[in-house]
Structures are given as structure tokens and as C-alpha cells.
Design an enzyme around this catalytic site. Structure first.
Site, short mmCIF file in Angstrom:
data_model
loop_
_atom_site.label_atom_id
_atom_site.label_comp_id
_atom_site.label_asym_id
_atom_site.label_seq_id
_atom_site.Cartn_x
_atom_site.Cartn_y
_atom_site.Cartn_z
N HIS A 224 0.82 -1.20 0.00
CA HIS A 224 0.00 0.00 0.00
C HIS A 224 0.86 1.25 0.00
O HIS A 224 0.49 2.28 -0.58
CB HIS A 224 -0.95 0.01 1.21
CG HIS A 224 -1.94 1.13 1.18
ND1 HIS A 224 -1.67 2.38 1.68
CD2 HIS A 224 -3.20 1.19 0.67
CE1 HIS A 224 -2.72 3.16 1.51
NE2 HIS A 224 -3.66 2.46 0.89
N CYS A 225 2.02 1.18 0.65
CA CYS A 225 2.90 2.35 0.75
C CYS A 225 3.37 2.86 -0.61
O CYS A 225 3.64 4.05 -0.77
CB CYS A 225 4.12 2.02 1.59
SG CYS A 225 3.78 1.78 3.34
#
Length: 235
Positions: A224-225
Site C-alpha cells: 500500500h505504501c
């Protein structure tokens, strides 16, 4: 699209002037208008359910290395203005995360409105066990923007023996929602199968795809980062 200010996670990396222009450039390339904000924020610090509820943490955006002149109430009002949400829930930030100062995407995400997947541990001696308990207790005491109590779903983090350095990301919660799928981390360990099974049971309409994450996790983040969901352009 919303263009927040960006200062490399609290001035941790230099230079970042071109990074700070990326949101604006993406919107320009798509021909979409920008909703501008002077709030310093990152996508990993925000999680929304699409029905008016936003999750964030009390250690990230209010941090003096990002928004020293903002009160928490002012930050909350700005998140509501820019993202169209009705309620902001402040979860405890991870006290051991000195990379992002407690991004929520390593700790919690929505499975659907009213249901939140959180990171946890099955080891009572885990130094972060008390932190995971505090997140669970905070959610249990809250309701969402529609007045619903939260169903809390839990998956373990990867084992600490996998860590290559002090900032290595062990979070399975740090996954990406794609159309019809979830792209989730894998570490080549037994936990992978447990996580796949749980995510598939909670998200039956999506295919769960596990991707090896060690080389990305070494930089301090997960899937997700390094991604951001992008809605289809209207029309």
C-alpha cells in the site's frame, strides 16, 4: 483529486521538491481539477470506507514535523473538507514506527464499511502486543459515520525473525485493493497461508494475490505504501 502538501515524512529525506509536485502532475495529465490543501499529509496516513468514515492516527498528521501550526480539530476539519468524509476516527499511532510516524496503513484497513482489518500478534511476549490491544480497544469504543459498531477482524504480522533492518515492514494489512482483487504481502513463511485464508474469507468477491515483499519491506513500507488507488475517470 486532492493535492496535500508533502515534506518527505517529516523532512526525513532530501530533496523532495519533485515528489511534492507529483499529485498535481497526475491530475494535470488526466485533465482533472485539483482540490488543494496546505495540510502536510500522505496517502498511507488515511483510510476511508466510502460511506463517510476516515481512519487515521494521532501521531502522524498532528506531528510537529508535519503540521506544527495545526490543532487536531483543524486537521480533522480539513480532512472532512478535502475528502468529503463525515467522521474522523483517531487510532493510536505505532510508537515504534519512526519512519512514517505511525501511518494507519500498517495497522488498519477497511474490509468493507463497518468492518476493519487490524494487525495483531499471537505472541503474548511481542513488544507491540500492548499497541495492538490499544488499537482494538479504540475501535471497539467507536462507531462509524453511519452509527455502526465495528466488526474487528485480525491478522498477525510477519514474524520478527524476518526483519532485515530496524525499519523492515512486517505488516500484512499493508495491501492494495484492485478491481476484483487484493494484492497482499508475502514473506515465504507459514503466516502467508493463514493471511491468504483469512483475507479470502473476509473478501469473498475478490481474488487474493500474494506478492513477495521482502525487498520493498526493507525500505520501511509495504504494498500500500508504494501504490494509490485511482478511481476511473468519469465518462
Amino acid at each position: 483529486g486532492v493535492c496535500f502538501e508533502f515534506n518527505a515524512w517529516g523532512e526525513k529525506y532530501q530533496p523532495y521538491d519533485q515528489d511534492a509536485l507529483l499529485g498535481q502532475r497526475i491530475l494535470e495529465s488526466l485533465g482533472l481539477p485539483a482540490i488543494r490543501s496546505s495540510l502536510v499529509a500522505e496517502g498511507g496516513g488515511i483510510c476511508v470506507d466510502g460511506e463517510g468514515t476516515l481512519l487515521t492516527t494521532d501521531t502522524c498528521f498532528p506531528n510537529s514535523n508535519r503540521n506544527p501550526g495545526w490543532s487536531r480539530d483543524e486537521i480533522e476539519a480539513e480532512l472532512m473538507r478535502t475528502l468529503g468524509v463525515d467522521k474522523v476516527i483517531w487510532l493510536p499511532g505505532d510508537p515504534l514506527d519512526d519512519e512514517t510516524d505511525g501511518h494507519v496503513d500498517g495497522t488498519a484497513t477497511f474490509a468493507r464499511p463497518g468492518a476493519v482489518i487490524i494487525a495483531g500478534t499471537e505472541d503474548a511476549g511481542d513488544p507491540r502486543a500492548a499497541y495492538f490491544d490499544s488499537v482494538r480497544e479504540c475501535l471497539a469504543a467507536q462507531t462509524d459515520a453511519q452509527g455502526r459498531a465495528f466488526e474487528i477482524l485480525e491478522i498477525p504480522e510477519a514474524d520478527e525473525s524476518e526483519m532485515r533492518n530496524d525499519r523492515f515492514c512486517l505488516s500484512y494489512v499493508n495491501f492494495y485493493y484492485a478491481n476484483g482483487a487484493v494484492v497482499a504481502p508475502s514473506y515465504g513463511i507459514e503466516h502467508d497461508a493463514v493471511v491468504r485464508e483469512r483475507l479470502q474469507s473476509w473478501l469473498p468477491d475478490r481474488e487474493v494475490v500474494l506478492v513477495p515483499i521482502r525487498d520493498v519491506a526493507e525500505g520501511g513500507g509495504g504494498i500500500h505504501c508504494i501504490t494509490q488507488q485511482q478511481p476511473a475517470t468519469p465518462g
